[in-house]
Motif scaffolding. Structure first.
Motif, PDB file in Angstrom:
ATOM      1  N   HIS A  96      20.170 -13.070  27.936  1.00  8.70           N
ATOM      2  CA  HIS A  96      20.883 -14.194  28.830  1.00  8.70           C
ATOM      3  C   HIS A  96      20.579 -15.520  28.209  1.00  8.70           C
ATOM      4  CE1 HIS A  96      21.671 -16.669  32.365  1.00  8.70           C
ATOM      5  NE2 HIS A  96      22.173 -15.500  32.845  1.00  8.70           N
ATOM      6  N   GLU A  97      21.864 -16.560  28.207  1.00  9.92           N
ATOM      7  CA  GLU A  97      21.768 -17.564  27.556  1.00  9.92           C
ATOM      8  C   GLU A  97      20.463 -18.476  28.219  1.00  9.92           C
ATOM      9  OE1 GLU A  97      24.848 -16.770  25.212  1.00  9.92           O
ATOM     10  OE2 GLU A  97      23.722 -18.527  25.210  1.00  9.92           O
ATOM     11  N   PRO A  99      34.066 -11.817  25.513  1.00 12.51           N
ATOM     12  CA  PRO A  99      33.334 -12.932  25.820  1.00 12.51           C
ATOM     13  C   PRO A  99      34.634 -14.140  26.111  1.00 12.51           C
ATOM     14  CG  PRO A  99      32.964 -12.742  23.664  1.00 12.51           C
ATOM     15  CD  PRO A  99      33.663 -11.497  23.969  1.00 12.51           C
ATOM     16  N   LYS A 101      22.744 -15.194  18.245  1.00  8.98           N
ATOM     17  CA  LYS A 101      23.210 -13.998  18.315  1.00  8.98           C
ATOM     18  C   LYS A 101      22.929 -12.633  19.054  1.00  8.98           C
ATOM     19  CE  LYS A 101      24.905 -12.305  14.183  1.00  8.98           C
ATOM     20  NZ  LYS A 101      25.142 -12.335  12.800  1.00  8.98           N
ATOM     21  N   SER A 102      21.681 -12.983  19.529  1.00  6.91           N
ATOM     22  CA  SER A 102      20.932 -12.097  20.565  1.00  6.91           C
ATOM     23  C   SER A 102      21.646 -11.681  21.782  1.00  6.91           C
ATOM     24  CB  SER A 102      19.414 -12.136  20.500  1.00  6.91           C
ATOM     25  OG  SER A 102      19.542 -13.441  21.289  1.00  6.91           O
ATOM     26  N   LYS A 103      21.507 -10.656  22.430  1.00  9.40           N
ATOM     27  CA  LYS A 103      22.334 -10.247  23.547  1.00  9.40           C
ATOM     28  C   LYS A 103      21.580 -10.632  24.791  1.00  9.40           C
ATOM     29  CE  LYS A 103      25.505  -8.373  20.939  1.00  9.40           C
ATOM     30  NZ  LYS A 103      26.621  -9.136  20.565  1.00  9.40           N
ATOM     31  N   LYS A 143      32.860  -2.663  26.945  1.00 14.13           N
ATOM     32  CA  LYS A 143      33.259  -3.306  25.948  1.00 14.13           C
ATOM     33  C   LYS A 143      34.798  -3.893  26.058  1.00 14.13           C
ATOM     34  CE  LYS A 143      30.929  -0.181  22.618  1.00 14.13           C
ATOM     35  NZ  LYS A 143      31.099   1.117  21.679  1.00 14.13           N
ATOM     36  N   LEU A 198      26.617  -4.351  27.697  1.00 11.92           N
ATOM     37  CA  LEU A 198      26.971  -3.698  26.381  1.00 11.92           C
ATOM     38  C   LEU A 198      27.844  -2.668  26.450  1.00 11.92           C
ATOM     39  CD1 LEU A 198      23.686  -3.896  24.429  1.00 11.92           C
ATOM     40  CD2 LEU A 198      25.380  -5.409  24.070  1.00 11.92           C
ATOM     41  N   TRP A 258      21.624  -5.892  30.564  1.00 13.66           N
ATOM     42  CA  TRP A 258      21.944  -5.951  29.184  1.00 13.66           C
ATOM     43  C   TRP A 258      22.702  -4.543  28.741  1.00 13.66           C
ATOM     44  CZ3 TRP A 258      17.825  -5.744  24.835  1.00 13.66           C
ATOM     45  CH2 TRP A 258      18.244  -6.008  23.515  1.00 13.66           C
ATOM     46  N   LYS A 307      14.947  -5.347  19.590  1.00 10.29           N
ATOM     47  CA  LYS A 307      15.464  -6.235  20.356  1.00 10.29           C
ATOM     48  C   LYS A 307      14.955  -6.300  21.654  1.00 10.29           C
ATOM     49  CE  LYS A 307      19.993  -5.387  17.944  1.00 10.29           C
ATOM     50  NZ  LYS A 307      21.351  -4.649  18.185  1.00 10.29           N
TER      51      LYS A 307
END
Length: 309
Positions: free
Chosen positions: A25-26, A178, A21-23, A174, A171, A167, A120
């Motif tokens: 990078h994958e 995704p 769930k963190s923002k 909005k 954010l 990041w 974070k």
């Protein structure tokens, strides 16, 4: 080989939910996942499969190269931390196994009492540090390039700032949702994918709920096979995992259109090589209260695809 969200080392599924769930990078999330799974090609792991004359750390040569050594105890890693924006004393963590260390990274609020936004950013920083440590280790092995600890520390801080700025930019946008869409309330979406390699096929399933939280992950290796057969096996793995986890309403989602079509329309005749697999999938799906299957393009199936890669 099979892995799921409850059997990756000592990591409880709650920690994995926090990670996914963190923002960040994958790619950074996947690196932390691979570290805990011990799927990185360190000498200690490779030596169990192949004869390797020297399995000591290629960076410092002081210990056997394990994931714990690379990311916790190696002098270069210790120096990188000492010169970082979070100058942790890594000696305190030297006897930890990698599961314990990643828990601290993911849940720094509880473990290190770092609060709010800073927590974070700390997780993001550690992920970047691990990524750069691994990148420089590989440059040492394959490019015979010695690591300069000062340059490495500067590079880590530079990349961290870049990720942090990207990041914050993401954010702030909005209006851009995704590409992956969550299932309805009470449903679980199981994204599946397969990657065909020279010596094996890798199957991966990622299950998420209506909040987008990952509730189960599983991977499996199979003998080499054709792409259509591999995608069908991945869909069967998704259905099997969902039933084992006790989900009531599921959606199987993948980027293999022919497989999805065969699941949805039993009257169509799939290729003979996957006919029995499709029958097994439908038999498994009929055990749920409700089920569906949907085709998506690769950019909406990126998590499952990246894990399989």
């Amino acid at each position: 080989m099979q892995q799921n969200s409850t059997s990756l080392g000592l990591m409880h599924k709650e920690y994995w939910k926090m990670l996914w769930k963190s923002k960040m990078h994958e790619r950074l999330k996947l690196l932390l996942w691979r570290i805990v799974c011990k799927s990185l090609s360190v000498w200690e792991i490779l030596s169990k499969r192949f004869p390797i004359p020297n399995i000591s750390c290629p960076v410092c040569g002081e210990e056997v190269e394990t994931v714990e050594h690379i990311f916790i105890r190696c002098p270069i890693t210790v120096q990188a931390w000492a010169n970082s924006v979070w100058p942790l004393n890594m000696v305190v963590f030297k006897d930890m196994n990698i599961d314990q260390w990643i828990k601290i990274i993911i849940n720094s609020t509880e473990m290190l009492k770092i609060q709010g936004k800073e927590a974070k950013e700390f997780t993001l920083f550690v992920a970047v540090l691990c990524d750069q440590i691994w990148k420089n280790r590989n440059q040492t092995v394959w490019g015979n390039q010695p690591i300069d600890s000062i340059k490495l520390s500067l590079q880590i801080n530079k990349v961290f700032i870049q990720h942090k700025q990207a990041w914050q930019s993401i954010l702030g946008e909005k209006e851009n949702p995704p590409s992956w869409k969550p299932p309805p309330l009470g449903w679980i979406k199981c994204n599946f994918d397969a990657v065909v390699k020279l010596d094996k096929v890798v199957l991966v399933v990622v299950c998420r709920d209506s909040n987008g939280s990952i509730v189960a992950v599983e991977s499996q290796e199979e003998c080499p096979g054709e792409p259509l057969w591999a995608e069908s096996k991945a869909a069967l793995l998704a259905a099997t995992l969902a039933r084992r986890e006790g989900f009531a309403r599921v959606v199987l989602e993948g980027d293999a259109q022919s497989v999805i079509k065969a699941i949805l329309k039993p009257s169509t005749t799939p290729h003979w090589s996957i006919k029995a697999i499709i029958e097994d999938i439908r038999t498994t799906l009929n055990s749920f209260v409700c089920w569906n299957a949907s085709f998506v393009f690769r950019d909406s199936n990126v998590v499952a695809h990246s894990l399989a890669q």
